[in-house]
Design a protein around this motif. Structure first.
Motif, PDB file in Angstrom:
ATOM      1  N   ALA A  78      -4.590   6.689   1.716  1.00  0.00           N
ATOM      2  CA  ALA A  78      -5.955   6.608   1.193  1.00  0.00           C
ATOM      3  C   ALA A  78      -6.817   7.757   1.720  1.00  0.00           C
ATOM      4  CB  ALA A  78      -6.581   5.271   1.575  1.00  0.00           C
ATOM      5  N   GLU A  79      -6.680   8.075   2.997  1.00  0.00           N
ATOM      6  CA  GLU A  79      -7.518   9.126   3.596  1.00  0.00           C
ATOM      7  C   GLU A  79      -7.025  10.540   3.278  1.00  0.00           C
ATOM      8  OE1 GLU A  79      -7.333   7.794   7.748  1.00  0.00           O
ATOM      9  OE2 GLU A  79      -9.494   7.459   7.622  1.00  0.00           O
ATOM     10  N   ASN A  80      -5.727  10.747   3.314  1.00  0.00           N
ATOM     11  CA  ASN A  80      -5.179  12.106   3.216  1.00  0.00           C
ATOM     12  C   ASN A  80      -4.348  12.358   1.966  1.00  0.00           C
ATOM     13  OD1 ASN A  80      -6.203  12.586   5.851  1.00  0.00           O
ATOM     14  ND2 ASN A  80      -4.438  11.502   6.680  1.00  0.00           N
ATOM     15  N   GLY A  81      -3.979  11.327   1.297  1.00  0.00           N
ATOM     16  CA  GLY A  81      -3.129  11.474   0.124  1.00  0.00           C
ATOM     17  C   GLY A  81      -3.932  11.365  -1.153  1.00  0.00           C
ATOM     18  N   ASN A  82      -3.249  10.998  -2.196  1.00  0.00           N
ATOM     19  CA  ASN A  82      -3.923  10.903  -3.487  1.00  0.00           C
ATOM     20  C   ASN A  82      -3.955   9.466  -4.004  1.00  0.00           C
ATOM     21  OD1 ASN A  82      -1.257  10.584  -4.198  1.00  0.00           O
ATOM     22  ND2 ASN A  82      -1.251  12.201  -5.728  1.00  0.00           N
ATOM     23  N   LEU A  83      -3.978   8.490  -3.099  1.00  0.00           N
ATOM     24  CA  LEU A  83      -3.997   7.082  -3.499  1.00  0.00           C
ATOM     25  C   LEU A  83      -5.133   6.783  -4.468  1.00  0.00           C
ATOM     26  CD1 LEU A  83      -2.870   4.149  -3.044  1.00  0.00           C
ATOM     27  CD2 LEU A  83      -4.634   3.926  -1.311  1.00  0.00           C
ATOM     28  N   PHE A  84      -6.345   7.189  -4.143  1.00  0.00           N
ATOM     29  CA  PHE A  84      -7.490   6.883  -5.007  1.00  0.00           C
ATOM     30  C   PHE A  84      -7.407   7.625  -6.337  1.00  0.00           C
ATOM     31  CE2 PHE A  84      -9.064   5.666  -0.849  1.00  0.00           C
ATOM     32  CZ  PHE A  84      -9.467   4.367  -1.132  1.00  0.00           C
ATOM     33  N   GLY A  85      -6.919   8.845  -6.307  1.00  0.00           N
ATOM     34  CA  GLY A  85      -6.766   9.585  -7.550  1.00  0.00           C
ATOM     35  C   GLY A  85      -5.765   8.931  -8.483  1.00  0.00           C
ATOM     36  N   ARG A  86      -4.649   8.461  -7.920  1.00  0.00           N
ATOM     37  CA  ARG A  86      -3.604   7.863  -8.747  1.00  0.00           C
ATOM     38  C   ARG A  86      -3.978   6.480  -9.261  1.00  0.00           C
ATOM     39  NH1 ARG A  86       1.629   9.710  -8.621  1.00  0.00           N
ATOM     40  NH2 ARG A  86       1.828   8.288 -10.374  1.00  0.00           N
ATOM     41  N   ILE A  87      -4.646   5.660  -8.455  1.00  0.00           N
ATOM     42  CA  ILE A  87      -4.972   4.318  -8.952  1.00  0.00           C
ATOM     43  C   ILE A  87      -6.083   4.361  -9.994  1.00  0.00           C
ATOM     44  CG2 ILE A  87      -4.174   3.152  -6.857  1.00  0.00           C
ATOM     45  CD1 ILE A  87      -7.145   2.627  -6.174  1.00  0.00           C
ATOM     46  N   ASN A  88      -6.772   5.492 -10.101  1.00  0.00           N
ATOM     47  CA  ASN A  88      -7.854   5.634 -11.082  1.00  0.00           C
ATOM     48  C   ASN A  88      -7.530   6.611 -12.207  1.00  0.00           C
ATOM     49  OD1 ASN A  88     -10.032   3.904  -9.975  1.00  0.00           O
ATOM     50  ND2 ASN A  88      -9.764   5.233  -8.202  1.00  0.00           N
ATOM     51  N   ASN A  89      -6.319   7.118 -12.251  1.00  0.00           N
ATOM     52  CA  ASN A  89      -5.933   8.128 -13.233  1.00  0.00           C
ATOM     53  C   ASN A  89      -5.160   7.479 -14.380  1.00  0.00           C
ATOM     54  OD1 ASN A  89      -4.755  10.206 -14.690  1.00  0.00           O
ATOM     55  ND2 ASN A  89      -4.299  11.433 -12.888  1.00  0.00           N
ATOM     56  N   SER A  90      -5.780   7.361 -15.520  1.00  0.00           N
ATOM     57  CA  SER A  90      -5.114   6.705 -16.656  1.00  0.00           C
ATOM     58  C   SER A  90      -3.975   7.550 -17.225  1.00  0.00           C
ATOM     59  CB  SER A  90      -6.121   6.361 -17.747  1.00  0.00           C
ATOM     60  OG  SER A  90      -6.755   7.522 -18.215  1.00  0.00           O
ATOM     61  N   SER A  92      -1.830   9.422 -15.373  1.00  0.00           N
ATOM     62  CA  SER A  92      -0.696   9.321 -14.455  1.00  0.00           C
ATOM     63  C   SER A  92      -1.000   8.227 -13.436  1.00  0.00           C
ATOM     64  CB  SER A  92      -0.485  10.673 -13.764  1.00  0.00           C
ATOM     65  OG  SER A  92       0.619  10.612 -12.896  1.00  0.00           O
ATOM     66  N   PRO A  93      -1.056   6.987 -13.898  1.00  0.00           N
ATOM     67  CA  PRO A  93      -1.524   5.903 -13.034  1.00  0.00           C
ATOM     68  C   PRO A  93      -0.507   5.444 -11.997  1.00  0.00           C
ATOM     69  CG  PRO A  93      -0.824   4.995 -15.115  1.00  0.00           C
ATOM     70  CD  PRO A  93      -0.707   6.492 -15.225  1.00  0.00           C
ATOM     71  N   MET A  94      -1.032   4.832 -10.996  1.00  0.00           N
ATOM     72  CA  MET A  94      -0.219   4.134 -10.022  1.00  0.00           C
ATOM     73  C   MET A  94      -0.767   2.715  -9.978  1.00  0.00           C
ATOM     74  SD  MET A  94       0.801   5.181  -6.134  1.00  0.00           S
ATOM     75  CE  MET A  94      -0.675   4.681  -5.277  1.00  0.00           C
ATOM     76  N   PRO A  95       0.014   1.723 -10.307  1.00  0.00           N
ATOM     77  CA  PRO A  95       1.434   1.756 -10.643  1.00  0.00           C
ATOM     78  C   PRO A  95       1.678   2.372 -12.021  1.00  0.00           C
ATOM     79  CG  PRO A  95       0.594  -0.470 -10.914  1.00  0.00           C
ATOM     80  CD  PRO A  95      -0.517   0.349 -10.356  1.00  0.00           C
ATOM     81  N   PRO A  96       2.886   2.851 -12.246  1.00  0.00           N
ATOM     82  CA  PRO A  96       3.205   3.514 -13.509  1.00  0.00           C
ATOM     83  C   PRO A  96       3.046   2.622 -14.737  1.00  0.00           C
ATOM     84  CG  PRO A  96       4.960   3.860 -11.905  1.00  0.00           C
ATOM     85  CD  PRO A  96       4.001   2.885 -11.306  1.00  0.00           C
ATOM     86  N   SER A  97       3.045   1.319 -14.540  1.00  0.00           N
ATOM     87  CA  SER A  97       2.904   0.404 -15.676  1.00  0.00           C
ATOM     88  C   SER A  97       1.495   0.417 -16.261  1.00  0.00           C
ATOM     89  CB  SER A  97       3.268  -1.019 -15.262  1.00  0.00           C
ATOM     90  OG  SER A  97       2.441  -1.445 -14.191  1.00  0.00           O
ATOM     91  N   GLY A  98       0.550   1.001 -15.550  1.00  0.00           N
ATOM     92  CA  GLY A  98      -0.822   1.100 -16.048  1.00  0.00           C
ATOM     93  C   GLY A  98      -1.835   0.830 -14.967  1.00  0.00           C
ATOM     94  N   LEU A  99      -3.061   1.184 -15.262  1.00  0.00           N
ATOM     95  CA  LEU A  99      -4.119   1.008 -14.286  1.00  0.00           C
ATOM     96  C   LEU A  99      -4.267  -0.453 -13.872  1.00  0.00           C
ATOM     97  CD1 LEU A  99      -6.996   3.246 -15.718  1.00  0.00           C
ATOM     98  CD2 LEU A  99      -5.580   3.706 -13.721  1.00  0.00           C
ATOM     99  N   LEU A 100      -4.542  -0.640 -12.611  1.00  0.00           N
ATOM    100  CA  LEU A 100      -4.888  -1.971 -12.127  1.00  0.00           C
ATOM    101  C   LEU A 100      -6.247  -2.331 -12.710  1.00  0.00           C
ATOM    102  CD1 LEU A 100      -3.962  -1.461  -8.359  1.00  0.00           C
ATOM    103  CD2 LEU A 100      -2.665  -2.749 -10.053  1.00  0.00           C
TER     104      LEU A 100
END
Length: 119
Positions: A78-90, A92-100
């Motif tokens: 969360a602090e140094n990676g791209n966790l927030f970018g990926r969970i909010n990126n439609s 290329s979302p994380m999880p790959p199944s789609g945005l939470l």
């Protein structure tokens, strides 16, 4: 002509009587502004069920070498990676199944705002 006017009048009355001033309920659960979001209480379950599953970010063979199996790993992502970018990126979302759901993403964002509390 008169039956047409009566039909029109009835349809207007039905439309007006079915109007409501009540708010449409939201699928969002509001976050209590007084209670702080913590990893153990609020975030861990989200991460475990959405990210740290088999074949994703588990401890055995984590995707991209990123294990999200404990507080330190998740906080670091969360602090140094791209966790927030990926969970909010439609795109290329994380999880790959789609945005939470946005309410779930808001919990994780509030965890950041509250200072990444563990317990």
């Amino acid at each position: 002509m008169k039956p047409l006017i009566n039909l029109f009048s009835i349809s207007i009355l039905l439309t007006i009587s079915s109007c409501s001033t009540s708010e449409v309920p939201s699928d969002e659960t509001p976050i209590d502004p007084v209670e702080k979001i913590t990893y153990e209480k609020d975030v861990k379950g989200i991460i475990n069920s959405s990210c740290a599953t088999t074949n994703c970010h588990d401890a055995v063979n984590p995707t991209a070498g990123l294990a999200l199996t404990n507080f330190n790993n998740v906080r670091n992502a969360a602090e140094n990676g791209n966790l927030f970018g990926r969970i909010n990126n439609s795109a290329s979302p994380m999880p790959p199944s789609g945005l939470l759901p946005s309410s779930t993403r808001n919990i994780i964002s509030q965890w950041r705002a509250d200072g990444y509390l563990e317990e």
